[in-house]
Design an enzyme around this catalytic site. Structure first.
Site, PDB file in Angstrom:
ATOM      1  N   LYS A 165       0.341  -8.010  -2.779  1.00 17.06           N
ATOM      2  CA  LYS A 165      -0.937  -7.428  -3.191  1.00 17.06           C
ATOM      3  C   LYS A 165      -0.706  -6.024  -3.737  1.00 17.06           C
ATOM      4  O   LYS A 165      -0.162  -5.158  -3.056  1.00 17.06           O
ATOM      5  CB  LYS A 165      -1.924  -7.372  -2.021  1.00 17.06           C
ATOM      6  CG  LYS A 165      -3.295  -6.818  -2.450  1.00 17.06           C
ATOM      7  CD  LYS A 165      -4.342  -6.970  -1.354  1.00 17.06           C
ATOM      8  CE  LYS A 165      -4.426  -5.797  -0.418  1.00 17.06           C
ATOM      9  NZ  LYS A 165      -5.018  -4.576  -1.001  1.00 17.06           N
TER      10      LYS A 165
ATOM     11  N   LEU B  88      -7.994  -4.931  -7.693  1.00 19.18           N
ATOM     12  CA  LEU B  88      -8.598  -3.760  -8.351  1.00 19.18           C
ATOM     13  C   LEU B  88     -10.116  -3.738  -8.210  1.00 19.18           C
ATOM     14  O   LEU B  88     -10.760  -2.775  -8.632  1.00 19.18           O
ATOM     15  CB  LEU B  88      -8.196  -3.719  -9.840  1.00 19.18           C
ATOM     16  CG  LEU B  88      -6.702  -3.582 -10.118  1.00 19.18           C
ATOM     17  CD1 LEU B  88      -6.437  -3.528 -11.620  1.00 19.18           C
ATOM     18  CD2 LEU B  88      -6.127  -2.341  -9.433  1.00 19.18           C
ATOM     19  N   LYS B  89     -10.688  -4.788  -7.652  1.00 15.09           N
ATOM     20  CA  LYS B  89     -12.138  -4.830  -7.372  1.00 15.09           C
ATOM     21  C   LYS B  89     -12.964  -4.368  -8.563  1.00 15.09           C
ATOM     22  O   LYS B  89     -13.731  -3.408  -8.493  1.00 15.09           O
ATOM     23  CB  LYS B  89     -12.471  -3.986  -6.134  1.00 15.09           C
ATOM     24  CG  LYS B  89     -11.747  -4.423  -4.866  1.00 15.09           C
ATOM     25  CD  LYS B  89     -12.203  -3.643  -3.657  1.00 15.09           C
ATOM     26  CE  LYS B  89     -11.571  -4.122  -2.368  1.00 15.09           C
ATOM     27  NZ  LYS B  89     -10.132  -3.781  -2.244  1.00 15.09           N
TER      28      LYS B  89
ATOM     29  N   ASP C 196     -18.242  -3.679 -13.531  1.00 15.12           N
ATOM     30  CA  ASP C 196     -18.712  -2.968 -14.725  1.00 15.12           C
ATOM     31  C   ASP C 196     -19.627  -3.922 -15.486  1.00 15.12           C
ATOM     32  O   ASP C 196     -19.969  -4.990 -14.965  1.00 15.12           O
ATOM     33  CB  ASP C 196     -17.496  -2.525 -15.572  1.00 15.12           C
ATOM     34  CG  ASP C 196     -17.792  -1.274 -16.408  1.00 15.12           C
ATOM     35  OD1 ASP C 196     -18.878  -1.210 -17.016  1.00 15.12           O
ATOM     36  OD2 ASP C 196     -16.928  -0.388 -16.464  1.00 15.12           O
TER      37      ASP C 196
ATOM     38  N   PRO D 197     -20.629  -6.919 -17.971  1.00 18.40           N
ATOM     39  CA  PRO D 197     -19.873  -8.169 -18.146  1.00 18.40           C
ATOM     40  C   PRO D 197     -18.791  -8.109 -19.226  1.00 18.40           C
ATOM     41  O   PRO D 197     -17.665  -8.570 -19.015  1.00 18.40           O
ATOM     42  CB  PRO D 197     -20.965  -9.189 -18.498  1.00 18.40           C
ATOM     43  CG  PRO D 197     -22.186  -8.677 -17.796  1.00 18.40           C
ATOM     44  CD  PRO D 197     -22.100  -7.173 -17.881  1.00 18.40           C
TER      45      PRO D 197
ATOM     46  N   GLY E  17      -0.638  -5.855   5.742  1.00 16.29           N
ATOM     47  CA  GLY E  17      -0.017  -4.626   5.249  1.00 16.29           C
ATOM     48  C   GLY E  17       0.920  -4.019   6.273  1.00 16.29           C
ATOM     49  O   GLY E  17       2.069  -4.444   6.427  1.00 16.29           O
TER      50      GLY E  17
ATOM     51  N   ARG F 146      -3.603  -9.162  12.449  1.00 15.25           N
ATOM     52  CA  ARG F 146      -2.628  -8.487  13.298  1.00 15.25           C
ATOM     53  C   ARG F 146      -1.951  -9.503  14.210  1.00 15.25           C
ATOM     54  O   ARG F 146      -2.625 -10.155  15.021  1.00 15.25           O
ATOM     55  CB  ARG F 146      -3.313  -7.414  14.172  1.00 15.25           C
ATOM     56  CG  ARG F 146      -3.821  -6.205  13.393  1.00 15.25           C
ATOM     57  CD  ARG F 146      -2.655  -5.400  12.839  1.00 15.25           C
ATOM     58  NE  ARG F 146      -3.070  -4.242  12.056  1.00 15.25           N
ATOM     59  CZ  ARG F 146      -3.254  -4.239  10.731  1.00 15.25           C
ATOM     60  NH1 ARG F 146      -3.073  -5.346  10.039  1.00 15.25           N
ATOM     61  NH2 ARG F 146      -3.591  -3.123  10.100  1.00 15.25           N
TER      62      ARG F 146
ATOM     63  N   ASP G 121       0.836  -1.199   0.000  1.00 21.70           N
ATOM     64  CA  ASP G 121       0.000   0.000   0.000  1.00 21.70           C
ATOM     65  C   ASP G 121       0.871   1.249   0.000  1.00 21.70           C
ATOM     66  O   ASP G 121       0.971   1.965   1.004  1.00 21.70           O
ATOM     67  CB  ASP G 121      -0.957  -0.026   1.200  1.00 21.70           C
ATOM     68  CG  ASP G 121      -1.980  -1.143   1.078  1.00 21.70           C
ATOM     69  OD1 ASP G 121      -2.397  -1.444  -0.060  1.00 21.70           O
ATOM     70  OD2 ASP G 121      -2.357  -1.719   2.108  1.00 21.70           O
TER      71      ASP G 121
ATOM     72  N   GLN H  23      -7.983  -0.930  11.655  1.00 14.97           N
ATOM     73  CA  GLN H  23      -8.736  -2.176  11.587  1.00 14.97           C
ATOM     74  C   GLN H  23      -9.475  -2.341  12.908  1.00 14.97           C
ATOM     75  O   GLN H  23      -8.881  -2.254  13.978  1.00 14.97           O
ATOM     76  CB  GLN H  23      -7.795  -3.374  11.364  1.00 14.97           C
ATOM     77  CG  GLN H  23      -7.025  -3.331  10.058  1.00 14.97           C
ATOM     78  CD  GLN H  23      -7.870  -3.740   8.856  1.00 14.97           C
ATOM     79  OE1 GLN H  23      -9.073  -3.899   8.963  1.00 14.97           O
ATOM     80  NE2 GLN H  23      -7.226  -3.880   7.704  1.00 14.97           N
TER      81      GLN H  23
END
Ligand code: C5P
Length: 238
Positions: A33, A61-62, A65, A67, A215, A186, A11, A195
């Protein structure tokens, strides 16, 4: 081997910062990731560079849209050689089926291993009131997570991303081969940051998580490699 289960979340907002972490962590984690911040800052080059260094990539990237657009995008991402990519279950069955079949087809064309396509269900930032009153989705968050998870499995997806609290139910419902990727991890004694509901690496693996996304406990550590090694040791101790 515990290392295979550990995914380090890169990140950060530049290629240089990402590659510096990759170089430190390459032999201590199973995958990296790349999320929307880094991908939008550094582009597909960051994936190519990680691949060139022998690293595996979960591209977070989730996608959501129509199909055709999602299917075409998953083809492009398959060519980058990612190991896992994700799409929103809220895009519906047809969108998920289109993505699942596009990656299989594209991987066969390229002669490469197809990436796993996994679903994002209800984001953990969403609470029941927001779900009910703004999205007009009835019931509890847990019920909706399970509905969308079953839909993802029906569409032929390999698994889901879910919070540690949902691992057990999803593992019981979807069977031993379903991929469960869990953030919110964690190690005992480390900072929770933002979190709210966290679990230790050992607890999450015991409940049935396939992969753990970690992360800041790694990336913000004084010695990221050492932090990763300690997590792998904890996973292997169970
Ligand atoms: O630093 P930390 O370990 O909290 O990072 C967790 C990673 O997992 C971040 O990249 C975050 O975006 C992602 N994530 C999450 N909770 C979710 C979904 C994704 O923390 N529900």
């Amino acid at each position: 081997m515990g290392k295979r289960k550990l995914i380090a979340a890169l990140d950060v907002d530049s290629l240089d910062k990402a590659l510096s972490l990759v170089d430190q962590l390459a032999s201590h984690v199973g995958m990296f990731k790349v999320g929307m911040e880094l991908y939008n800052a550094a582009g597909p080059e960051v994936v190519r560079q990680i691949r060139r260094r022998g690293g595996r990539v979960f591209l977070d990237l989730k996608l959501h849209d129509i199909p055709t657009t999602v299917a075409r995008t998953t083809r492009v991402l398959t060519r980058l050689g990612v190991s896992i990519l994700n799409i929103h279950a809220g895009g519906g069955l047809a969108m998920m089926q289109a993505a699942a079949s596009a990656v299989q087809d594209e991987a066969a064309v390229q002669g490469i291993e197809p990436p796993q396509v996994i679903a994002v269900t209800v984001l953990t930032s969403m609470d029941e009131i927001t779900l009910n009153t703004q999205l007009n989705i009835p019931g509890t968050v847990e019920e909706q997570v399970l509905r969308w998870t079953k839909l993802a499995q029906q569409a032929g997806l390999h698994g889901v991303v879910c919070s540690p609290l949902e691992i057990k139910t999803i593992r019981e419902t979807c069977g031993p081969n379903f991929t469960i990727v869990t953030p919110g991890i964690r190690p005992a004694g480390s900072e929770k940051n933002d979190q709210r509901r966290v679990m230790t690496p050992a607890e999450a693996v015991k409940l049935g998580a396939t992969y753990l996304v970690v992360g800041r406990p790694i990336t913000a550590a004084e010695n990221p490699a050492e932090a990763a090694r300690a997590i792998v040791k904890e996973i292997e101790s169970i």
